[in-house]
Design a protein around this motif. Structure first.
Motif, mmCIF file in Angstrom:
data_model
loop_
_atom_site.group_PDB
_atom_site.id
_atom_site.type_symbol
_atom_site.label_atom_id
_atom_site.label_comp_id
_atom_site.label_asym_id
_atom_site.label_seq_id
_atom_site.Cartn_x
_atom_site.Cartn_y
_atom_site.Cartn_z
ATOM 1 N N ASP A 20 101.776 72.092 59.299
ATOM 2 C CA ASP A 20 100.376 72.258 59.716
ATOM 3 C C ASP A 20 100.172 71.866 61.171
ATOM 4 O OD1 ASP A 20 99.700 73.187 57.197
ATOM 5 O OD2 ASP A 20 98.918 71.253 56.501
ATOM 6 N N ALA A 21 100.783 70.767 61.589
ATOM 7 C CA ALA A 21 100.615 70.302 62.974
ATOM 8 C C ALA A 21 101.240 71.287 63.964
ATOM 9 C CB ALA A 21 101.226 68.916 63.147
ATOM 10 N N ARG A 23 101.737 74.514 63.505
ATOM 11 C CA ARG A 23 100.933 75.749 63.501
ATOM 12 C C ARG A 23 99.619 75.551 64.262
ATOM 13 N NH1 ARG A 23 99.416 77.834 58.537
ATOM 14 N NH2 ARG A 23 99.132 79.836 59.580
ATOM 15 N N ARG A 24 98.991 74.403 64.106
ATOM 16 C CA ARG A 24 97.747 74.129 64.853
ATOM 17 C C ARG A 24 98.022 74.117 66.355
ATOM 18 N NH1 ARG A 24 96.858 70.363 60.918
ATOM 19 N NH2 ARG A 24 97.421 68.668 62.307
ATOM 20 N N GLU A 27 98.484 77.693 67.415
ATOM 21 C CA GLU A 27 97.223 78.443 67.366
ATOM 22 C C GLU A 27 96.358 78.170 68.585
ATOM 23 O OE1 GLU A 27 95.314 77.505 63.667
ATOM 24 O OE2 GLU A 27 96.754 78.687 62.499
ATOM 25 N N THR A 28 96.389 76.948 69.101
ATOM 26 C CA THR A 28 95.554 76.628 70.259
ATOM 27 C C THR A 28 95.971 77.417 71.495
ATOM 28 O OG1 THR A 28 96.900 74.749 70.972
ATOM 29 C CG2 THR A 28 95.100 74.276 69.431
ATOM 30 N N ASP A 50 103.642 82.764 60.259
ATOM 31 C CA ASP A 50 102.328 83.352 60.482
ATOM 32 C C ASP A 50 102.411 84.860 60.301
ATOM 33 O OD1 ASP A 50 101.123 80.911 61.099
ATOM 34 O OD2 ASP A 50 101.555 81.096 63.234
ATOM 35 N N SER A 138 102.865 63.806 65.394
ATOM 36 C CA SER A 138 101.702 63.663 64.523
ATOM 37 C C SER A 138 102.060 62.984 63.197
ATOM 38 C CB SER A 138 101.080 65.031 64.230
ATOM 39 O OG SER A 138 101.882 65.752 63.297
#
Length: 140
Positions: A20-21, A23-24, A27-28, A50, A138
Motif C-alpha cells: 500500500d505504501a 503504491r501510494r 500514485e502521487t 496496477d 513506512s
C-alpha cells in the motif's frame, strides 16, 4: 554464553502495508507500478500490479525483490558491480534463478535482521527505488 534474540518475521500485514505504501508513493507521481514483497526465505507474501502498469513490471518487481533479499542490499547500490568491468559482472547469469540489477529492490530489516524484501517495477529505476524505500520507511 551466546544470546539470541528472536526477531518477529515479516507478516502478511507488514507485506500489505509495504504494498500500500509503495503504491501510494507511486500514485502521487502518476506512475503505475507492480509491487512484490518476499519473506526472509524468498517466498511471496504479497503482490499487486496496477491496472495500467506494463506487464513486465510484475516480473521485474519480483526479481528486484529477490535480488535485494539474496544480497541484502538495495539493487540501486549493486548496478555498478555487475557492469562488464565490475567485480561481479558474471553474477546475473551465474545462478538458476535470475537476479535483476536495476534500482527498485530494497531489503527489509527489523531490529537489524533481514526479514524480507520489496521490489517495485513500472517506473524509471530511480522512481522505483524511491517508492520501495518510502514503503520500507513506512513500516514501523
Amino acid at each position: 554464553m551466546s544470546t539470541t534474540t528472536a526477531v518477529a518475521p515479516l507478516t502478511i500485514q507488514d507485506a500489505e502495508t509495504l504494498v500500500d505504501a509503495a503504491r501510494r508513493a507511486a500514485e502521487t507521481t502518476g506512475v503505475a507500478v507492480s509491487v512484490t514483497v518476499l519473506d526472509a526465505g524468498g517466498q511471496l507474501l504479497a503482490f499487486r500490479r496496477d491496472d495500467r502498469a506494463v506487464l513486465i513490471s510484475g516480473e521485474t518487481s519480483t526479481r528486484k525483490a529477490y535480488t535485494a533479499l539474496q544480497l541484502d542490499a538495495p539493487t540501486a547500490e549493486l548496478v555498478d558491480l555487475v557492469k562488464p568491468d565490475g567485480p561481479f559482472h558474471s553474477l546475473p547469469t551465474a545462478l538458476d534463478r535470475p537476479l535483476l540489477f536495476i534500482a527498485g529492490g530494497v531489503p527489509v530489516h527489523r531490529d537489524g535482521r533481514l526479514i524480507g524484501a520489496i521490489g517495485v517495477g513500472g517506473g524509471a529505476p530511480d522512481e522505483d527505488h524511491g517508492f520501495a524505500t518510502s514503503a520500507v520507511n513506512s513500516l514501523v
